[in-house]
Design an enzyme around this catalytic site. Structure first.
Site, PDB file in Angstrom:
ATOM      1  N   HIS A 159       0.822  -1.225   0.000  1.00 55.62           N
ATOM      2  CA  HIS A 159       0.000   0.000   0.000  1.00 55.62           C
ATOM      3  C   HIS A 159       0.848   1.263   0.000  1.00 55.62           C
ATOM      4  O   HIS A 159       0.326   2.352  -0.221  1.00 55.62           O
ATOM      5  CB  HIS A 159      -0.960   0.016   1.196  1.00 55.62           C
ATOM      6  CG  HIS A 159      -1.958  -1.093   1.173  1.00 55.62           C
ATOM      7  ND1 HIS A 159      -2.802  -1.311   0.099  1.00 55.62           N
ATOM      8  CD2 HIS A 159      -2.230  -2.084   2.062  1.00 55.62           C
ATOM      9  CE1 HIS A 159      -3.558  -2.382   0.338  1.00 55.62           C
ATOM     10  NE2 HIS A 159      -3.229  -2.870   1.524  1.00 55.62           N
ATOM     11  N   ASP A 195      -2.303 -10.570  -2.805  1.00 53.20           N
ATOM     12  CA  ASP A 195      -2.925 -10.190  -1.524  1.00 53.20           C
ATOM     13  C   ASP A 195      -4.403  -9.861  -1.788  1.00 53.20           C
ATOM     14  O   ASP A 195      -4.765  -9.426  -2.884  1.00 53.20           O
ATOM     15  CB  ASP A 195      -2.193  -8.959  -0.964  1.00 53.20           C
ATOM     16  CG  ASP A 195      -2.664  -8.573   0.421  1.00 53.20           C
ATOM     17  OD1 ASP A 195      -1.978  -8.942   1.392  1.00 53.20           O
ATOM     18  OD2 ASP A 195      -3.723  -7.902   0.550  1.00 53.20           O
ATOM     19  N   HIS A 197      -6.013  -7.373  -0.806  1.00 51.31           N
ATOM     20  CA  HIS A 197      -6.199  -5.934  -1.021  1.00 51.31           C
ATOM     21  C   HIS A 197      -5.388  -5.450  -2.222  1.00 51.31           C
ATOM     22  O   HIS A 197      -4.256  -5.884  -2.421  1.00 51.31           O
ATOM     23  CB  HIS A 197      -5.775  -5.164   0.242  1.00 51.31           C
ATOM     24  CG  HIS A 197      -6.489  -5.622   1.482  1.00 51.31           C
ATOM     25  ND1 HIS A 197      -5.952  -6.571   2.339  1.00 51.31           N
ATOM     26  CD2 HIS A 197      -7.701  -5.279   1.978  1.00 51.31           C
ATOM     27  CE1 HIS A 197      -6.808  -6.789   3.329  1.00 51.31           C
ATOM     28  NE2 HIS A 197      -7.875  -6.028   3.131  1.00 51.31           N
ATOM     29  N   ASP A 284      -4.397 -13.303   2.814  1.00 51.26           N
ATOM     30  CA  ASP A 284      -5.663 -12.862   3.408  1.00 51.26           C
ATOM     31  C   ASP A 284      -6.839 -13.162   2.487  1.00 51.26           C
ATOM     32  O   ASP A 284      -7.974 -12.764   2.772  1.00 51.26           O
ATOM     33  CB  ASP A 284      -5.618 -11.376   3.818  1.00 51.26           C
ATOM     34  CG  ASP A 284      -4.913 -10.489   2.819  1.00 51.26           C
ATOM     35  OD1 ASP A 284      -4.616 -10.947   1.695  1.00 51.26           O
ATOM     36  OD2 ASP A 284      -4.661  -9.310   3.159  1.00 51.26           O
TER      37      ASP A 284
HETATM   38  C1  OKP Z   1      -3.041  -4.558   4.431  1.00 50.38           C
HETATM   39  B1  OKP Z   1      -2.651  -5.663   3.479  1.00 50.38           B
HETATM   40  C2  OKP Z   1      -9.905  -3.615   9.547  1.00 50.38           C
HETATM   41  C3  OKP Z   1      -9.501  -2.483   8.656  1.00 50.38           C
HETATM   42  C4  OKP Z   1      -8.283  -2.831   7.888  1.00 50.38           C
HETATM   43  C5  OKP Z   1      -6.538  -1.854   6.540  1.00 50.38           C
HETATM   44  C6  OKP Z   1      -6.298  -3.085   5.731  1.00 50.38           C
HETATM   45  C7  OKP Z   1      -4.876  -3.151   5.311  1.00 50.38           C
HETATM   46  C8  OKP Z   1      -4.512  -4.438   4.661  1.00 50.38           C
HETATM   47  N1  OKP Z   1     -10.980  -3.266  10.397  1.00 50.38           N
HETATM   48  N2  OKP Z   1      -7.838  -1.741   7.108  1.00 50.38           N
HETATM   49  O1  OKP Z   1      -3.020  -5.444   2.138  1.00 50.38           O
HETATM   50  O2  OKP Z   1      -3.010  -6.992   3.867  1.00 50.38           O
HETATM   51 ZN    ZN Z   2      -4.159  -7.536   2.323  1.00 52.43          ZN
END
Ligand code: OKP
Ligand code: ZN
Length: 343
Positions: A159, A195, A197, A284
């Protein structure tokens, strides 16, 4: 497979806002400890410590003032008598000015952040530096002829863009490693982000370039973090047009939908004929992940590794997300074992 690991990750253990109060981040030290334990339990291969590279290598993809900010933020925070985690709480959105760097740490934190998921603590910079060094050390091994390596990075990086942190990420480990390959003779690098995200930082860093192909499979930004990037129509700009591939997928995606997108992405990467491939390895996408919405089973991660192996290029795996700590070791190492052709 060679693994690169350092205990320095434990220096970063931060808090985030959850259910209205500050609690330990989902991105916690036990994640890396569990993955290392699994690497050792299955005898994946040698585990080595990183070499120190230093800020000049990080500043190949980040701005120098941003790297300096990360390095100094805790000291500036502490100089005000504050001992709790430093958190950004104001951002220069739309018509606010983002051409002048504030002098006060409260302003700087927002200036250099996309969200509040990036607390800075006393040990954050040391852990962040070490995490980038793991990816650089892994890439250096590839450039020496090692066919594949696993950088057990923590904190993650995808990110983080040239000038901002976000979503538990500070330095973009995968982008730093990709750039290191190009700086040492590679002509083309592909970064594949699996990932859950979208890897907005990696996309942003390489968006107008043809020497890095960025492909990402992720939860559709219409209903998944990071919400503001990762749509299918983002295909690159200028010389980079056609070298950015996004595969946004709906909540509930299981192996069948995932496999089709992954095969498509890997075929396009093979056609690009990269000198090296960097995998932003998030697990994830697992069915029991506490913050994500795909439905992959542990055995599916073996198949992800097998599909990536089909690209047939030297490959660096860089650890990103995955928050179901009980299963994160099995799932991450399954990708690596699948890649190596083991079940
Ligand atoms: C980082 B990576 C949870 C909110 C999470 C941020 C997510 C970041 C993910 N209540 N917000 O891409 O695994
Ligand atoms: Zn992620």
């Amino acid at each position: 497979m060679l693994t690169i690991y350092s205990n320095a990750h434990r220096l970063h253990h931060a808090t985030e806002l959850k259910d209205g109060v500050l609690k330990p981040c989902f991105e916690m030290p036990s994640r890396a400890d569990t993955i290392l334990a699994r690497v050792q339990a299955v005898g994946l291969g040698e585990v080595i410590a990183p070499r120190e590279f230093g800020s000049a290598s990080y500043a190949r993809v980040h701005s120098e003032r941003y790297v300096r900010f990360l390095e100094q933020a805790w000291h500036e925070w502490q100089a005000l008598g504050r001992q709790h985690d430093a958190l950004p709480l104001i951002w220069p959105v739309r018509d606010l000015r983002s051409d002048i760097e504030p002098q006060h740490i409260d302003g700087k934190l927002g200036f250099y952040a996309m969200d509040a998921g990036v607390a800075i603590t006393a040990g954050t910079w040391q852990a962040v530096k070490s995490s980038a060094d793991l990816a650089l050390t892994g890439m250096a091994a590839l450039l020496q002829g090692t066919p594949s390596a696993f950088a057990l990075c923590r904190p993650p990086g995808h990110h983080a863009a040239a000038e901002y942190m976000g979503g538990y990420c500070y330095l973009n480990n995968a982008a730093i490693a990709a750039q290191h390959a190009l700086d040492n003779g590679a002509k083309r690098v592909a970064v594949l982000d699996v990932d859950y995200h979208h890897g907005n930082g990696t996309q942003s860093i390489f968006y107008d370039r043809a020497d890095v192909l960025f492909s990402s499979l992720h939860g559709d930004p219409r209903d998944s973090y990071p919400y503001f990037l990762g749509h299918r129509d983002e295909t690159g700009a200028g010389a980079g047009l056609g070298f950015n591939h996004n595969y946004p997928l709906p909540h509930g995606t299981g192996w069948d939908g995932y496999a089709a997108a992954l095969q498509h992405a890997c075929d396009a990467i093979a056609a690009y004929a990269p000198d090296v491939v960097v995998i932003s390895l998030g697990v994830d996408t697992f069915k029991d992940d506490p913050i994500s919405h795909f439905q992959l089973e542990s055995a599916d991660f073996l198949k992800i590794g097998q599909t990536i192996a089909g690209i047939g290029r030297p490959t660096l795996f860089v650890m990103e997300g995955g928050y179901m700590v009980d299963d994160i070791g099995v799932n991450a190492v399954n990708v690596l074992r699948g890649f190596e052709g083991q079940r």
